[in-house]
Write a protein that holds these residues in place. Sequence first.
Motif, mmCIF file in Angstrom:
data_model
loop_
_atom_site.group_PDB
_atom_site.id
_atom_site.type_symbol
_atom_site.label_atom_id
_atom_site.label_comp_id
_atom_site.label_asym_id
_atom_site.label_seq_id
_atom_site.Cartn_x
_atom_site.Cartn_y
_atom_site.Cartn_z
ATOM 1 N N THR A 19 82.699 35.946 7.492
ATOM 2 C CA THR A 19 82.555 34.535 7.117
ATOM 3 C C THR A 19 82.783 33.636 8.320
ATOM 4 O OG1 THR A 19 83.213 34.996 4.842
ATOM 5 C CG2 THR A 19 83.432 32.721 5.595
ATOM 6 N N LYS A 20 83.803 33.950 9.135
ATOM 7 C CA LYS A 20 84.085 33.147 10.331
ATOM 8 C C LYS A 20 82.926 33.237 11.323
ATOM 9 C CE LYS A 20 86.294 30.691 13.309
ATOM 10 N NZ LYS A 20 86.370 29.243 13.128
ATOM 11 N N VAL A 56 86.795 38.363 15.929
ATOM 12 C CA VAL A 56 87.531 37.191 15.454
ATOM 13 C C VAL A 56 88.963 37.321 15.969
ATOM 14 C CG1 VAL A 56 88.325 35.872 13.467
ATOM 15 C CG2 VAL A 56 86.043 36.881 13.456
ATOM 16 N N HIS A 57 89.362 36.351 16.744
ATOM 17 C CA HIS A 57 90.661 36.340 17.418
ATOM 18 C C HIS A 57 91.664 35.524 16.610
ATOM 19 C CE1 HIS A 57 93.558 36.074 20.655
ATOM 20 N NE2 HIS A 57 93.495 34.760 20.605
ATOM 21 N N HIS A 58 92.885 36.066 16.450
ATOM 22 C CA HIS A 58 93.986 35.324 15.845
ATOM 23 C C HIS A 58 94.697 34.583 16.981
ATOM 24 C CE1 HIS A 58 93.328 38.378 12.689
ATOM 25 N NE2 HIS A 58 93.801 37.447 11.876
ATOM 26 N N SER A 69 92.458 27.604 10.837
ATOM 27 C CA SER A 69 92.813 26.988 12.123
ATOM 28 C C SER A 69 93.367 28.009 13.116
ATOM 29 C CB SER A 69 93.830 25.869 11.913
ATOM 30 O OG SER A 69 95.029 26.398 11.382
ATOM 31 N N ASN A 70 93.701 29.214 12.653
ATOM 32 C CA ASN A 70 94.238 30.264 13.512
ATOM 33 C C ASN A 70 93.164 31.249 13.973
ATOM 34 O OD1 ASN A 70 96.429 31.661 14.813
ATOM 35 N ND2 ASN A 70 96.260 33.207 13.211
ATOM 36 N N LEU A 71 91.955 31.117 13.467
ATOM 37 C CA LEU A 71 90.890 32.073 13.776
ATOM 38 C C LEU A 71 89.858 31.473 14.709
ATOM 39 C CD1 LEU A 71 90.305 33.544 10.202
ATOM 40 C CD2 LEU A 71 91.811 34.420 12.015
ATOM 41 N N MET A 72 89.412 32.282 15.675
ATOM 42 C CA MET A 72 88.380 31.855 16.612
ATOM 43 C C MET A 72 87.385 32.998 16.779
ATOM 44 S SD MET A 72 88.780 30.625 20.567
ATOM 45 C CE MET A 72 89.400 29.011 20.185
ATOM 46 N N ALA A 73 86.106 32.717 16.582
ATOM 47 C CA ALA A 73 85.058 33.720 16.761
ATOM 48 C C ALA A 73 84.638 33.723 18.229
ATOM 49 C CB ALA A 73 83.863 33.418 15.860
#
Length: 100
Positions: A19-20, A56-58, A69-73
């Motif tokens: 999804t992210k 997907v990075h925490h 807000s803690n997830l970055m693709a």
Amino acid sequence: MELMKDDRYSPDWKNIAITKKQSVHWVCEWCGVQCLKPGEGKGLLKEERYRLRMAVHHCDYDPGNNSPSNLMAVCSPCHLYYHRRQQGNITPGQLKITIN
């Protein structure tokens, strides 16, 4: 090599990650590279596919914190960059080598 299950990730992590990635149209949020969607990349060298794979990075390095807000693709090279000076989120004993 066999990866052991990491209980710090929620059972629906795969869905959260997909999804992210879809929400950013498979474009790395750090460097802007267009990453490969599942099934794409046939005909590319293994190294090229790795470079264009999305993760997907925490941001807080806590795999249990799946707040948007803690997830970055990010692409694989950017993900590696984020973890290079951190201890990361791999705990001792998480990776296991099995010899058949």
